[in-house]
Design a protein around this motif. Structure first.
Motif, PDB file in Angstrom:
ATOM      1  N   ASN A 256     -14.453  64.846  86.340  1.00  0.00           N
ATOM      2  CA  ASN A 256     -15.135  63.728  85.698  1.00  0.00           C
ATOM      3  C   ASN A 256     -14.230  63.039  84.692  1.00  0.00           C
ATOM      4  O   ASN A 256     -14.279  61.826  84.503  1.00  0.00           O
ATOM      5  CB  ASN A 256     -16.407  64.223  85.007  1.00  0.00           C
TER       6      ASN A 256
ATOM      7  N   SER B  60     -13.336  59.051  84.668  1.00  0.00           N
ATOM      8  CA  SER B  60     -13.600  58.194  83.512  1.00  0.00           C
ATOM      9  C   SER B  60     -12.316  57.573  82.978  1.00  0.00           C
ATOM     10  O   SER B  60     -12.303  56.407  82.580  1.00  0.00           O
ATOM     11  CB  SER B  60     -14.295  58.997  82.413  1.00  0.00           C
TER      12      SER B  60
ATOM     13  N   LYS C  54     -16.551  51.169  92.176  1.00  0.00           N
ATOM     14  CA  LYS C  54     -16.522  51.930  93.426  1.00  0.00           C
ATOM     15  C   LYS C  54     -15.073  52.353  93.652  1.00  0.00           C
ATOM     16  O   LYS C  54     -14.235  51.541  94.047  1.00  0.00           O
ATOM     17  CB  LYS C  54     -17.041  51.080  94.585  1.00  0.00           C
TER      18      LYS C  54
ATOM     19  N   LYS D 255     -14.546  60.695  94.526  1.00  0.00           N
ATOM     20  CA  LYS D 255     -15.216  59.413  94.771  1.00  0.00           C
ATOM     21  C   LYS D 255     -16.243  59.210  93.663  1.00  0.00           C
ATOM     22  O   LYS D 255     -16.910  60.152  93.253  1.00  0.00           O
ATOM     23  CB  LYS D 255     -15.900  59.417  96.142  1.00  0.00           C
ATOM     24  N   THR D 256     -16.368  57.988  93.188  1.00  0.00           N
ATOM     25  CA  THR D 256     -17.355  57.730  92.152  1.00  0.00           C
ATOM     26  C   THR D 256     -18.763  57.739  92.752  1.00  0.00           C
ATOM     27  O   THR D 256     -18.950  57.575  93.965  1.00  0.00           O
ATOM     28  CB  THR D 256     -17.093  56.376  91.472  1.00  0.00           C
ATOM     29  N   ARG D 257     -19.744  57.902  91.885  1.00  0.00           N
ATOM     30  CA  ARG D 257     -21.133  58.004  92.340  1.00  0.00           C
ATOM     31  C   ARG D 257     -21.642  56.722  92.987  1.00  0.00           C
ATOM     32  O   ARG D 257     -22.644  56.733  93.702  1.00  0.00           O
ATOM     33  CB  ARG D 257     -22.031  58.371  91.159  1.00  0.00           C
ATOM     34  N   SER D 258     -20.972  55.618  92.712  1.00  0.00           N
ATOM     35  CA  SER D 258     -21.397  54.354  93.306  1.00  0.00           C
ATOM     36  C   SER D 258     -21.038  54.266  94.786  1.00  0.00           C
ATOM     37  O   SER D 258     -21.478  53.337  95.471  1.00  0.00           O
ATOM     38  CB  SER D 258     -20.769  53.180  92.544  1.00  0.00           C
TER      39      SER D 258
ATOM     40  N   VAL E 172     -23.488  58.128  99.684  1.00  0.00           N
ATOM     41  CA  VAL E 172     -23.195  59.445 100.267  1.00  0.00           C
ATOM     42  C   VAL E 172     -23.021  59.357 101.778  1.00  0.00           C
ATOM     43  O   VAL E 172     -22.350  60.200 102.383  1.00  0.00           O
ATOM     44  CB  VAL E 172     -24.307  60.453  99.918  1.00  0.00           C
TER      45      VAL E 172
END
Length: 252
Positions: A2, A6, A24, A37-40, A43
Motif C-alpha cells: 500500500n 500511495s 487506475k 493494481k489499484t482498487r480502481s 476485479v
C-alpha cells in the motif's frame, strides 16, 4: 504494498493523472499475474505480464483486456529511450499521448521507498523538440566556425606595377580561402549528419495518438538521462489506465 501505491499516486499525480478521479494504475511485475493494481481497476479485468529476453535486454509486456503494452529500455549519451509497442486486439480504437508519459529519476531505490524527492520528475521529450535542438545546435556550430574562418588571414604574394612601369612582388594579407573552404566542407558534412539523425528520429519516434482495432503502433519515446540516477520509475497512460515500470540501472 500500500505504501508503494500511495507513493506512486502522489508522484505520478503531477505528471499524468488527473486529480478528479481515482488513479487506475497497473504495475508491471515479473510474475504472470503482474504486480500491484489499484482498487480502481475492476476485479474482472484480465491482466497478465510477460517478459521476453532479447540480445539488447528484456522486453516487458502488460496485457490488459485486449490491449498489450510492450516496452524495452535503452539509453545513449543524452537520453533514456523507451521502445514501446501498443497492440490493440479489441473492437474499439484506443487512445494515448506519449508526450504525457512520465519518468521520475531517483538516486537509488532506497530514496524512492523512503519518499525522498526525485532528482528529476518529467514528462517525455517530444521528438519535435529534439529535432529543434539538433537544428539549433548545427546552426550555432556552423555559424561559429564560419565566423572564425572569416577572421583567418594569410599572406599572399602578388605582383604589382610601379608608376615607372616596372613590376614588384609584395606580400599582402588576404582572407584564408583554404580555411574557409575547409570549414564550408566541414559544415556541409555536419549538416548531412544532422539531417540523417533527424530523419532517423522522425522514422523511429512514437508519434501516433491512437491505435485502431487489430492494429499495432510502435516507436521510441525520449526522456532525459540523469547520470546520477540509478532508479527510474516510468508511467505510461493508455485509454485511462497508467502502466508503471520500475527500472534499476546497472552501472558498468
Amino acid at each position: 504494498m500500500n505504501f508503494l501505491v500511495s507513493s506512486l499516486i502522489l508522484l505520478l499525480g503531477s505528471l499524468v493523472i488527473g486529480a478528479q478521479q481515482p488513479a487506475k494504475l497497473v504495475f508491471w511485475g515479473g510474475d504472470p499475474t503482474c504486480g500491484i493494481k489499484t482498487r480502481s481497476i475492476p476485479v474482472e479485468d484480465k491482466i497478465s505480464c510477460t517478459s521476453t529476453p532479447t540480445e539488447r535486454g528484456p522486453v516487458s509486456t502488460i496485457h490488459h483486456n485486449g490491449i498489450s503494452l510492450s516496452v524495452a529500455f535503452l539509453e545513449d549519451a543524452d537520453y533514456h529511450l523507451v521502445g514501446a509497442g501498443i497492440a490493440n486486439n479489441t473492437t474499439e480504437p484506443i487512445f494515448f499521448d506519449a508526450d504525457s508519459w512520465g519518468a521520475a529519476h531517483f538516486k537509488d531505490k532506497t530514496d524512492f521507498h523512503e519518499r525522498l524527492k526525485p532528482i528529476r520528475a518529467e514528462t517525455s521529450i517530444p521528438s519535435r523538440d529534439i529535432l529543434r535542438i539538433l537544428a539549433k545546435g548545427i546552426r550555432h556550430e556552423s555559424s561559429l566556425d564560419t565566423f572564425i574562418a572569416e577572421g583567418q588571414k594569410t599572406n599572399e604574394t602578388r605582383e604589382i606595377r610601379r608608376s615607372d612601369g616596372t613590376r614588384q612582388r609584395v606580400d599582402v594579407i588576404v582572407p584564408d580561402k583554404e580555411t574557409q573552404q575547409s570549414v564550408a566542407r566541414q559544415n556541409a558534412t555536419r549538416s548531412e549528419m544532422v539531417l540523417n539523425e533527424q530523419r532517423r528520429i522522425r522514422q523511429n519516434a512514437l508519434t501516433a495518438k491512437s491505435v485502431a482495432p487489430n492494429h499495432v503502433v510502435k516507436g521510441l519515446v525520449y526522456f532525459t538521462r540523469e547520470k546520477n540516477a540509478d532508479f527510474v520509475v516510468f508511467s505510461m497512460g493508455i485509454n485511462g489506465t497508467t502502466y508503471v515500470f520500475q527500472l534499476p540501472r546497472l552501472r558498468k
